[in-house]
Write a protein that holds these residues in place. Structure first.
Motif, PDB file in Angstrom:
ATOM      1  N   CYS A 141      36.820  41.701  35.773  1.00 58.37           N
ATOM      2  CA  CYS A 141      36.878  40.364  36.380  1.00 58.37           C
ATOM      3  C   CYS A 141      35.709  40.150  37.347  1.00 58.37           C
ATOM      4  O   CYS A 141      35.371  41.020  38.144  1.00 58.37           O
ATOM      5  CB  CYS A 141      38.207  40.182  37.113  1.00 58.37           C
ATOM      6  SG  CYS A 141      38.397  38.531  37.834  1.00 58.37           S
ATOM      7  N   ARG A 142      35.124  38.969  37.239  1.00 59.65           N
ATOM      8  CA  ARG A 142      34.048  38.562  38.154  1.00 59.65           C
ATOM      9  C   ARG A 142      34.288  37.141  38.635  1.00 59.65           C
ATOM     10  O   ARG A 142      33.346  36.369  38.823  1.00 59.65           O
ATOM     11  CB  ARG A 142      32.699  38.622  37.413  1.00 59.65           C
ATOM     12  CG  ARG A 142      32.158  40.036  37.299  1.00 59.65           C
ATOM     13  CD  ARG A 142      31.162  40.183  36.164  1.00 59.65           C
ATOM     14  NE  ARG A 142      30.327  41.368  36.261  1.00 59.65           N
ATOM     15  CZ  ARG A 142      30.737  42.612  36.396  1.00 59.65           C
ATOM     16  NH1 ARG A 142      32.029  42.871  36.539  1.00 59.65           N
ATOM     17  NH2 ARG A 142      29.886  43.612  36.428  1.00 59.65           N
ATOM     18  N   ALA A 143      35.535  36.801  38.806  1.00 58.58           N
ATOM     19  CA  ALA A 143      35.880  35.417  39.143  1.00 58.58           C
ATOM     20  C   ALA A 143      35.539  35.048  40.584  1.00 58.58           C
ATOM     21  O   ALA A 143      35.449  33.870  40.909  1.00 58.58           O
ATOM     22  CB  ALA A 143      37.359  35.162  38.869  1.00 58.58           C
ATOM     23  N   CYS A 144      35.396  36.032  41.448  1.00 57.20           N
ATOM     24  CA  CYS A 144      34.910  35.743  42.801  1.00 57.20           C
ATOM     25  C   CYS A 144      33.928  36.852  43.164  1.00 57.20           C
ATOM     26  O   CYS A 144      33.695  37.768  42.377  1.00 57.20           O
ATOM     27  CB  CYS A 144      36.067  35.650  43.810  1.00 57.20           C
ATOM     28  SG  CYS A 144      36.746  37.243  44.320  1.00 57.20           S
ATOM     29  N   ALA A 198      40.386  33.815  37.991  1.00 59.73           N
ATOM     30  CA  ALA A 198      40.596  34.887  37.019  1.00 59.73           C
ATOM     31  C   ALA A 198      41.173  34.372  35.707  1.00 59.73           C
ATOM     32  O   ALA A 198      41.193  35.109  34.718  1.00 59.73           O
ATOM     33  CB  ALA A 198      41.513  35.953  37.631  1.00 59.73           C
ATOM     34  N   VAL A 242      45.158  40.245  46.005  1.00 63.00           N
ATOM     35  CA  VAL A 242      43.733  40.308  45.673  1.00 63.00           C
ATOM     36  C   VAL A 242      43.446  41.718  45.152  1.00 63.00           C
ATOM     37  O   VAL A 242      43.909  42.699  45.742  1.00 63.00           O
ATOM     38  CB  VAL A 242      42.878  39.994  46.928  1.00 63.00           C
ATOM     39  CG1 VAL A 242      41.401  40.270  46.697  1.00 63.00           C
ATOM     40  CG2 VAL A 242      43.089  38.540  47.354  1.00 63.00           C
ATOM     41  N   LYS A 243      42.716  41.806  44.053  1.00 65.03           N
ATOM     42  CA  LYS A 243      42.583  43.104  43.364  1.00 65.03           C
ATOM     43  C   LYS A 243      41.317  43.877  43.708  1.00 65.03           C
ATOM     44  O   LYS A 243      41.113  44.978  43.199  1.00 65.03           O
ATOM     45  CB  LYS A 243      42.644  42.881  41.849  1.00 65.03           C
ATOM     46  CG  LYS A 243      44.011  43.024  41.187  1.00 65.03           C
ATOM     47  CD  LYS A 243      45.085  42.162  41.622  1.00 65.03           C
ATOM     48  CE  LYS A 243      46.355  42.296  40.793  1.00 65.03           C
ATOM     49  NZ  LYS A 243      47.425  41.451  41.339  1.00 65.03           N
ATOM     50  N   HIS A 244      40.425  43.313  44.497  1.00 62.98           N
ATOM     51  CA  HIS A 244      39.257  44.075  44.954  1.00 62.98           C
ATOM     52  C   HIS A 244      39.288  44.196  46.479  1.00 62.98           C
ATOM     53  O   HIS A 244      39.718  43.275  47.179  1.00 62.98           O
ATOM     54  CB  HIS A 244      37.944  43.398  44.524  1.00 62.98           C
ATOM     55  CG  HIS A 244      37.487  43.757  43.143  1.00 62.98           C
ATOM     56  ND1 HIS A 244      37.551  42.882  42.079  1.00 62.98           N
ATOM     57  CD2 HIS A 244      36.945  44.912  42.656  1.00 62.98           C
ATOM     58  CE1 HIS A 244      37.067  43.473  40.987  1.00 62.98           C
ATOM     59  NE2 HIS A 244      36.700  44.713  41.307  1.00 62.98           N
ATOM     60  N   LEU A 259      34.084  39.295  45.224  1.00 59.60           N
ATOM     61  CA  LEU A 259      34.563  40.556  45.815  1.00 59.60           C
ATOM     62  C   LEU A 259      34.289  41.779  44.942  1.00 59.60           C
ATOM     63  O   LEU A 259      34.221  42.898  45.449  1.00 59.60           O
ATOM     64  CB  LEU A 259      36.050  40.455  46.168  1.00 59.60           C
ATOM     65  CG  LEU A 259      36.391  39.414  47.249  1.00 59.60           C
ATOM     66  CD1 LEU A 259      37.873  39.474  47.608  1.00 59.60           C
ATOM     67  CD2 LEU A 259      35.539  39.615  48.498  1.00 59.60           C
ATOM     68  N   TYR A 260      34.094  41.590  43.656  1.00 63.70           N
ATOM     69  CA  TYR A 260      33.833  42.751  42.780  1.00 63.70           C
ATOM     70  C   TYR A 260      32.485  43.402  43.112  1.00 63.70           C
ATOM     71  O   TYR A 260      32.272  44.578  42.840  1.00 63.70           O
ATOM     72  CB  TYR A 260      33.866  42.339  41.295  1.00 63.70           C
ATOM     73  CG  TYR A 260      32.633  41.594  40.858  1.00 63.70           C
ATOM     74  CD1 TYR A 260      31.536  42.264  40.324  1.00 63.70           C
ATOM     75  CD2 TYR A 260      32.552  40.205  41.007  1.00 63.70           C
ATOM     76  CE1 TYR A 260      30.392  41.575  39.951  1.00 63.70           C
ATOM     77  CE2 TYR A 260      31.421  39.518  40.649  1.00 63.70           C
ATOM     78  CZ  TYR A 260      30.339  40.202  40.119  1.00 63.70           C
ATOM     79  OH  TYR A 260      29.221  39.533  39.771  1.00 63.70           O
ATOM     80  N   TRP A 292      45.998  36.924  37.979  1.00 62.15           N
ATOM     81  CA  TRP A 292      46.422  38.312  37.688  1.00 62.15           C
ATOM     82  C   TRP A 292      47.833  38.553  38.205  1.00 62.15           C
ATOM     83  O   TRP A 292      48.667  39.145  37.518  1.00 62.15           O
ATOM     84  CB  TRP A 292      45.467  39.326  38.324  1.00 62.15           C
ATOM     85  CG  TRP A 292      44.068  39.273  37.811  1.00 62.15           C
ATOM     86  CD1 TRP A 292      42.928  39.096  38.539  1.00 62.15           C
ATOM     87  CD2 TRP A 292      43.634  39.401  36.444  1.00 62.15           C
ATOM     88  NE1 TRP A 292      41.823  39.104  37.724  1.00 62.15           N
ATOM     89  CE2 TRP A 292      42.227  39.285  36.441  1.00 62.15           C
ATOM     90  CE3 TRP A 292      44.306  39.584  35.219  1.00 62.15           C
ATOM     91  CZ2 TRP A 292      41.475  39.360  35.263  1.00 62.15           C
ATOM     92  CZ3 TRP A 292      43.561  39.660  34.050  1.00 62.15           C
ATOM     93  CH2 TRP A 292      42.164  39.551  34.083  1.00 62.15           C
ATOM     94  N   ALA A 302      41.417  32.584  43.497  1.00 61.69           N
ATOM     95  CA  ALA A 302      40.695  33.079  42.318  1.00 61.69           C
ATOM     96  C   ALA A 302      41.458  34.215  41.660  1.00 61.69           C
ATOM     97  O   ALA A 302      41.488  34.341  40.436  1.00 61.69           O
ATOM     98  CB  ALA A 302      39.294  33.531  42.726  1.00 61.69           C
ATOM     99  N   CYS A 303      42.097  35.043  42.465  1.00 57.94           N
ATOM    100  CA  CYS A 303      42.759  36.244  41.952  1.00 57.94           C
ATOM    101  C   CYS A 303      44.195  35.991  41.484  1.00 57.94           C
ATOM    102  O   CYS A 303      44.769  36.833  40.781  1.00 57.94           O
ATOM    103  CB  CYS A 303      42.732  37.331  43.036  1.00 57.94           C
ATOM    104  SG  CYS A 303      42.549  38.986  42.364  1.00 57.94           S
ATOM    105  N   THR A 319      38.328  47.446  40.307  1.00 57.85           N
ATOM    106  CA  THR A 319      39.537  46.646  40.389  1.00 57.85           C
ATOM    107  C   THR A 319      40.721  47.583  40.590  1.00 57.85           C
ATOM    108  O   THR A 319      40.827  48.604  39.915  1.00 57.85           O
ATOM    109  CB  THR A 319      39.760  45.870  39.065  1.00 57.85           C
ATOM    110  OG1 THR A 319      38.579  45.131  38.763  1.00 57.85           O
ATOM    111  CG2 THR A 319      40.935  44.917  39.171  1.00 57.85           C
TER     112      THR A 319
HETATM  113 FE1  SF4 Z   1      38.516  38.971  40.074  1.00 55.81          FE
HETATM  114 FE2  SF4 Z   1      40.327  39.208  41.982  1.00 55.81          FE
HETATM  115 FE3  SF4 Z   1      38.286  40.875  41.906  1.00 55.81          FE
HETATM  116 FE4  SF4 Z   1      37.874  38.360  42.634  1.00 55.81          FE
HETATM  117  S1  SF4 Z   1      39.121  39.890  43.726  1.00 55.81           S
HETATM  118  S2  SF4 Z   1      36.641  39.539  41.170  1.00 55.81           S
HETATM  119  S3  SF4 Z   1      39.354  37.290  41.314  1.00 55.81           S
HETATM  120  S4  SF4 Z   1      39.912  40.720  40.360  1.00 55.81           S
END
Ligand code: SF4
Ligand code: URA
Length: 216
Positions: free
Chosen positions: A32-35, A12, A101-103, A37-38, A129, A125-126, A44
């Motif tokens: 965010c699209r760092a992993c 992130a 983790v935000k997702h 899970l989105y 944040w 990855a998260c 988010t």
């Molecule tokens: Fe980004 Fe975290 Fe969502 Fe992954 S789980 S896409 S790092 S906000």
């Protein structure tokens, strides 16, 4: 002349806003699209609460209800957490609630979405944040709820079963205390063990309440 290539960090960190405030972080995290899970989640779920909270509570990840509503700890685990905080003398006005983790990560079981444990690489990855939230709020104490949050803050070798309820130093916060995740109490095998586990959780939160009363 030559082009400058910016390498992706795969975390992130690539999505952090230049000027950081809780509001700008929340806005940026929504995209965010760092992993991966989105992709499956609705939205988010960023942290919320008192922006100057003496204590920040960190869960694992949003659950089904949090994912649909976009707010942390609005489901059954959140209710249990608020009940325990109130029993320990912690006011909901004095805390900031967030997740490692935000997702929401889940698997379908029939028509139900069942929580799936985030992988270490997703927690990593998260992390930017969470670190940014801690930097903004600057709580006296961070409370890790469960092993995922504890390992995000204290490293993968941290053992919750060994160090539960101890005040420890983290690279990200002067004081961290780790306890169980409220969902683990909801999953207790019977009413007796649920009562025992709830009492132990409230005892851990009394440690938190003591620190919150002590000036930094
Ligand atoms: Fe980004 Fe975290 Fe969502 Fe992954 S789980 S896409 S790092 S906000
Ligand atoms: N469990 C968590 O860890 N976080 C939430 O926001 C809800 C349930």
């Amino acid at each position: 002349m030559g082009t400058t290539m910016r390498m992706s960090s795969g975390t992130a960190a690539d999505f952090l806003p230049a000027r950081q405030t809780l509001a700008s972080l929340r806005k940026a995290a929504a995209h965010c699209r760092a992993c991966d899970l989105y992709k499956q989640a609705t939205q988010t779920v960023f942290g919320e609460g008192n922006p100057h909270a003496p204590a920040m509570f960190v869960g694992e990840q949003p659950g089904d209800k949090e994912d649909r509503e976009g707010h942390p700890f609005v489901g059954p685990a959140g209710k249990l957490l608020r009940d325990a905080m109130s029993a320990a003398g912690i006011s909901a006005d004095d805390v900031y609630l967030t997740n490692a983790v935000k997702h929401f990560k889940f698997v379908w079981r029939g028509k139900r979405r069942i929580h799936a444990k985030p992988k270490r690489i997703e927690v990593r990855a998260c992390e930017p944040w969470l670190i940014a939230e801690i930097e903004q709020v600057r709580p006296q104490l961070v409370v890790a709820l469960g092993a995922t949050a504890a390992q995000a803050l204290l490293g993968p070798s941290f053992r919750l079963t060994v160090h539960r309820g101890e005040l420890v130093v983290s690279p990200y916060a002067p004081r961290v205390v780790a306890t169980v995740h409220p969902s683990s109490i909801l999953r207790a095998r019977d009413d007796d063990s649920r009562r025992v586990e709830m009492a132990a959780f409230i005892d851990d939160l009394r440690i938190v309440a003591d620190v919150m009363r002590t000036p930094a």
